[in-house]
Scaffold this motif. Structure first.
Motif, PDB file in Angstrom:
ATOM      1  N   ARG A 142     105.039  40.595  60.279  1.00  0.00           N
ATOM      2  CA  ARG A 142     106.079  41.543  59.900  1.00  0.00           C
ATOM      3  C   ARG A 142     106.090  41.785  58.389  1.00  0.00           C
ATOM      4  NH1 ARG A 142     110.043  39.210  62.302  1.00  0.00           N
ATOM      5  NH2 ARG A 142     110.016  40.523  64.141  1.00  0.00           N
ATOM      6  N   TRP A 143     105.765  40.769  57.610  1.00  0.00           N
ATOM      7  CA  TRP A 143     105.894  40.922  56.153  1.00  0.00           C
ATOM      8  C   TRP A 143     104.573  40.842  55.404  1.00  0.00           C
ATOM      9  CZ3 TRP A 143     104.304  36.829  53.085  1.00  0.00           C
ATOM     10  CH2 TRP A 143     104.142  35.599  53.720  1.00  0.00           C
ATOM     11  N   LEU A 144     103.566  40.137  55.939  1.00  0.00           N
ATOM     12  CA  LEU A 144     102.318  39.954  55.205  1.00  0.00           C
ATOM     13  C   LEU A 144     101.596  41.271  54.916  1.00  0.00           C
ATOM     14  CD1 LEU A 144     100.298  38.018  53.937  1.00  0.00           C
ATOM     15  CD2 LEU A 144      99.216  37.776  56.192  1.00  0.00           C
ATOM     16  N   PRO A 145     101.454  42.223  55.886  1.00  0.00           N
ATOM     17  CA  PRO A 145     100.767  43.480  55.555  1.00  0.00           C
ATOM     18  C   PRO A 145     101.442  44.246  54.424  1.00  0.00           C
ATOM     19  CG  PRO A 145     100.937  43.215  57.926  1.00  0.00           C
ATOM     20  CD  PRO A 145     101.785  42.151  57.327  1.00  0.00           C
ATOM     21  N   THR A 146     102.770  44.215  54.370  1.00  0.00           N
ATOM     22  CA  THR A 146     103.468  44.914  53.293  1.00  0.00           C
ATOM     23  C   THR A 146     103.134  44.291  51.939  1.00  0.00           C
ATOM     24  OG1 THR A 146     105.266  45.488  54.802  1.00  0.00           O
ATOM     25  CG2 THR A 146     105.735  45.585  52.445  1.00  0.00           C
ATOM     26  N   VAL A 147     103.099  42.959  51.902  1.00  0.00           N
ATOM     27  CA  VAL A 147     102.773  42.267  50.651  1.00  0.00           C
ATOM     28  C   VAL A 147     101.373  42.637  50.177  1.00  0.00           C
ATOM     29  CG1 VAL A 147     102.400  40.003  49.624  1.00  0.00           C
ATOM     30  CG2 VAL A 147     104.331  40.368  51.177  1.00  0.00           C
ATOM     31  N   VAL A 148     100.400  42.580  51.084  1.00  0.00           N
ATOM     32  CA  VAL A 148      99.010  42.856  50.709  1.00  0.00           C
ATOM     33  C   VAL A 148      98.842  44.313  50.296  1.00  0.00           C
ATOM     34  CG1 VAL A 148      96.640  42.883  51.548  1.00  0.00           C
ATOM     35  CG2 VAL A 148      98.172  41.016  52.208  1.00  0.00           C
ATOM     36  N   THR A 149      99.442  45.251  51.056  1.00  0.00           N
ATOM     37  CA  THR A 149      99.294  46.673  50.745  1.00  0.00           C
ATOM     38  C   THR A 149      99.894  47.001  49.388  1.00  0.00           C
ATOM     39  OG1 THR A 149      99.375  47.220  53.099  1.00  0.00           O
ATOM     40  CG2 THR A 149      99.811  49.000  51.542  1.00  0.00           C
ATOM     41  N   GLN A 150     101.068  46.485  49.117  1.00  0.00           N
ATOM     42  CA  GLN A 150     101.686  46.761  47.823  1.00  0.00           C
ATOM     43  C   GLN A 150     100.826  46.232  46.677  1.00  0.00           C
ATOM     44  OE1 GLN A 150     105.056  44.499  46.323  1.00  0.00           O
ATOM     45  NE2 GLN A 150     106.236  46.408  46.231  1.00  0.00           N
ATOM     46  N   LYS A 151     100.273  45.034  46.845  1.00  0.00           N
ATOM     47  CA  LYS A 151      99.430  44.453  45.787  1.00  0.00           C
ATOM     48  C   LYS A 151      98.174  45.298  45.562  1.00  0.00           C
ATOM     49  CE  LYS A 151      98.304  40.958  43.025  1.00  0.00           C
ATOM     50  NZ  LYS A 151      96.935  41.280  42.668  1.00  0.00           N
ATOM     51  N   VAL A 152      97.558  45.780  46.659  1.00  0.00           N
ATOM     52  CA  VAL A 152      96.351  46.607  46.528  1.00  0.00           C
ATOM     53  C   VAL A 152      96.668  47.898  45.795  1.00  0.00           C
ATOM     54  CG1 VAL A 152      94.669  47.958  47.827  1.00  0.00           C
ATOM     55  CG2 VAL A 152      95.193  45.627  48.534  1.00  0.00           C
ATOM     56  N   LEU A 153      97.772  48.568  46.160  1.00  0.00           N
ATOM     57  CA  LEU A 153      98.121  49.834  45.526  1.00  0.00           C
ATOM     58  C   LEU A 153      98.448  49.644  44.046  1.00  0.00           C
ATOM     59  CD1 LEU A 153     100.315  51.438  48.342  1.00  0.00           C
ATOM     60  CD2 LEU A 153      97.941  51.944  47.781  1.00  0.00           C
ATOM     61  N   ILE A 154      99.120  48.554  43.724  1.00  0.00           N
ATOM     62  CA  ILE A 154      99.439  48.298  42.319  1.00  0.00           C
ATOM     63  C   ILE A 154      98.169  48.032  41.527  1.00  0.00           C
ATOM     64  CG2 ILE A 154     100.588  46.678  40.768  1.00  0.00           C
ATOM     65  CD1 ILE A 154     102.798  46.392  42.840  1.00  0.00           C
ATOM     66  N   ASP A 155      97.245  47.228  42.093  1.00  0.00           N
ATOM     67  CA  ASP A 155      95.990  46.939  41.399  1.00  0.00           C
ATOM     68  C   ASP A 155      95.149  48.198  41.215  1.00  0.00           C
ATOM     69  OD1 ASP A 155      96.770  44.327  41.303  1.00  0.00           O
ATOM     70  OD2 ASP A 155      95.498  43.659  42.973  1.00  0.00           O
TER      71      ASP A 155
END
Length: 555
Positions: A415-428
């Motif tokens: 429920r939460w891990l994909p959101t964490v990873v996606t946000q980090k990728v977009l920020i990077d």
């Protein structure tokens, strides 16, 4: 019920007179329901599914619970004063007194199982004590005579609504001069239900009349009537009528055709005339979808009371609808029937997809594909979809994952891990999340369809957590807290948390891998949480290796 005839020709005008009387034979005014349907429907359905209306309203029984009382079953022992010596029983039979021994020897009974005792007739004893002259058991109460109601119901069942027939009309045709071939009337009106009247009221004489044009099926029709009036007086009746011809043809064909099919159409001709007949059997195909391979006219001779089958081969040429007409002509009576069938396309909707990417160092990219040669041009469409980043597909799925309503261990993690990873990728990648949030549309290049509809579907989620750093932080904290609470005391994870839960290797491995990904994306973990999970997996691996080694050694 009185139909205007017992036998009709297809399309004839018909009427049914309903006469309703009560159980005394008097004319009855009430409401009736009339249904006329093909009797073969009952054969397919395994019989009628309509229960008897009289049983529905009147098949009830009284619930009797009789109770009786009798002094025969009452007993008591001897009464003694306080402190008085109780005499001991005498005689070989315990409580039986001496002066009764003679009666016992003569078979008078008095003890259980003996003549006249509890196992015998009246006047026996109970527990060894005699009870002479006891009154007889009370007689069972008789139920009130229900004959009047039974007679009334019987009259209702056997009254005029039980069904009355009428003599059939002679529809065999005349014997005068006729042309070489009698021109047939083409039968097109086929139905399972000929008539349904939800309410028709009888007049003061108890009569009602319904009229109809008979369908052109050659079959037996069942006419059923249900009636109801004041006082919940109900009844039902039925009668059968027939639509028939002395010479008839039956069309046999599949329910549909497909392009390129080669099919056999059959006509079965029945001769119920009194003499042998020469019959010209013909086939006509309307439209351009079907083409006949064999000659469309065949001459056959059918004896009286006999039948003959005629076959034609046809080929389905193109999509559309075909009208098939078959006829059987004689010099006395003829018949023809017509039915329409769909001819479907040979093929199925198909979608082929191709994908490509434009590398960061390039300005263009090419995708090659083959356009199918056998296709319907009017229904063919080429769509090109593109997105500035593959992360757009991830953004589209995040609201669904965040709002997923179930809470097992694996679902809590996902429920939460994909959101964490996606946000980090977009920020990077340097993507301005606030700008995307303001100008967002459907960023998933894998979806096809109208742009505006896709954008509206994508915006069905008012909140997407990937655009809100504070919301992502809250999801991370809540998710980690929940996973920590679900961790079993031995360090692993089961399917759910709670009493009696045990760790599973698959679930533990999924959570450990997810925690490692979260750690790599700068998510602070609960101290010792990941390490305990890894330790459980290592212990499990060692245990499984020992088992394999023991099995190899035969231990």
């Amino acid at each position: 019920m009185l139909p205007s005839a017992e036998r009709y020709r297809p399309g004839d005008k018909a009427s049914v007179t309903v006469q309703v009387k009560d159980h005394t034979g008097e004319n009855f005014r009430g409401s009736t329901v009339v249904a006329i349907y093909d009797k073969s429907v009952e054969a397919i359905a395994g019989g009628t599914n309509t229960p008897d209306i009289r049983e529905f309203f009147w098949k009830w029984r009284r619930d009797h619970q009789p109770q009786t009382q009798s002094s025969v079953l009452r007993f008591s022992g001897l009464l003694y004063r306080n402190g008085e010596t109780i005499p001991s029983p005498i005689g070989i039979f315990g409580n039986t007194v001496a002066d009764e021994m003679e009666m016992l020897e003569k078979g008078g009974g008095g003890f259980p199982g003996g003549p006249g005792g509890m196992g015998g007739g009246m006047g026996g004893g109970f527990d060894g004590r005699m009870m002479r002259g006891g009154p007889p058991m009370p007689a069972m109460m008789e139920m009130a005579d229900a004959a009047p109601m039974a007679r009334a119901m019987g009259a209702m069942a056997g009254g005029p609504m039980g069904g009355v027939g009428a003599e059939g009309l002679d529809l065999s045709g005349g014997t005068g001069a006729a042309p070489a071939w009698v021109e047939p009337t083409v039968r097109r009106n086929f139905a399972d239900t000929a008539l349904w009247v939800g309410r028709i009221d009888t007049d003061a004489t108890g009569k009602a009349v319904v009229e109809l044009d008979m369908p052109e099926n050659l079959t037996t029709w069942k006419v059923k009537v249900w009636g109801m009036g004041a006082g919940t007086r109900v009844g039902a009746g039925e009668v059968e009528v027939v639509t028939s011809k002395d010479l008839l043809i039956r069309l046999q064909a599949p329910r549909f055709f497909v392009e390129r099919d080669e099919v056999v159409l059959s006509a079965i001709v029945h001769n119920y005339l009194t003499t042998e007949k020469s019959v010209k059997v013909g086939l006509q195909l309307g439209g351009e979808s079907l083409v006949a391979i064999d000659p469309t006219e065949v001459d056959v001779v059918i004896p009286a009371g006999g039948e003959q089958r005629v076959d034609w081969r046809v080929r389905a040429e193109r999509e559309g609808e075909v009208t098939i007409t078959m006829s059987a002509l004689t010099d006395e009576e003829s018949d023809a029937m017509e039915m329409s069938f769909p001819v479907r396309i040979h093929g199925a909707p198909k979608m082929e997809s191709w994908a490509g990417t434009v590398r960061p160092e390039a300005t263009s990219s090419a995708v090659e594909f083959v356009v199918p040669s056998q296709r319907r041009v009017a229904d063919s469409r080429l769509e090109v979809r593109y997105s500035p980043t593959l992360a757009g597909a991830m953004i589209d799925a995040l609201p669904y994952l965040a709002d997923y309503p179930y809470g097992c261990t694996e679902q809590t993690l996902n429920r939460w891990l994909p959101t964490v990873v996606t946000q980090k990728v977009l920020i990077d990648m340097g993507v301005d999340l606030e700008s995307v949030k303001e100008h967002r549309t459907n960023l998933n290049a894998q979806e096809i369809g109208d742009d505006r509809e896709r954008a509206a579907q994508w915006k069905r989620f008012d909140v997407n957590p990937v655009f809100d750093s504070q919301e992502v932080d809250r999801m991370v904290r809540d998710g980690l807290k929940k996973l920590a609470e679900m961790q079993v005391s031995d360090g692993g994870w089961g399917w759910f948390s709670g009493y009696g839960e045990r760790s599973w290797p698959h679930t533990t491995a999924v959570v450990v891998h997810g925690l490692q990904l979260a750690r790599d994306n700068d998510v602070p973990l609960v101290p010792g949480m990941l390490e305990r999970g890894i330790e459980w997996l290592e212990n499990y691996r060692r245990e499984q290796l020992v088992r394999l080694q023991n099995e190899a050694k035969g231990i």
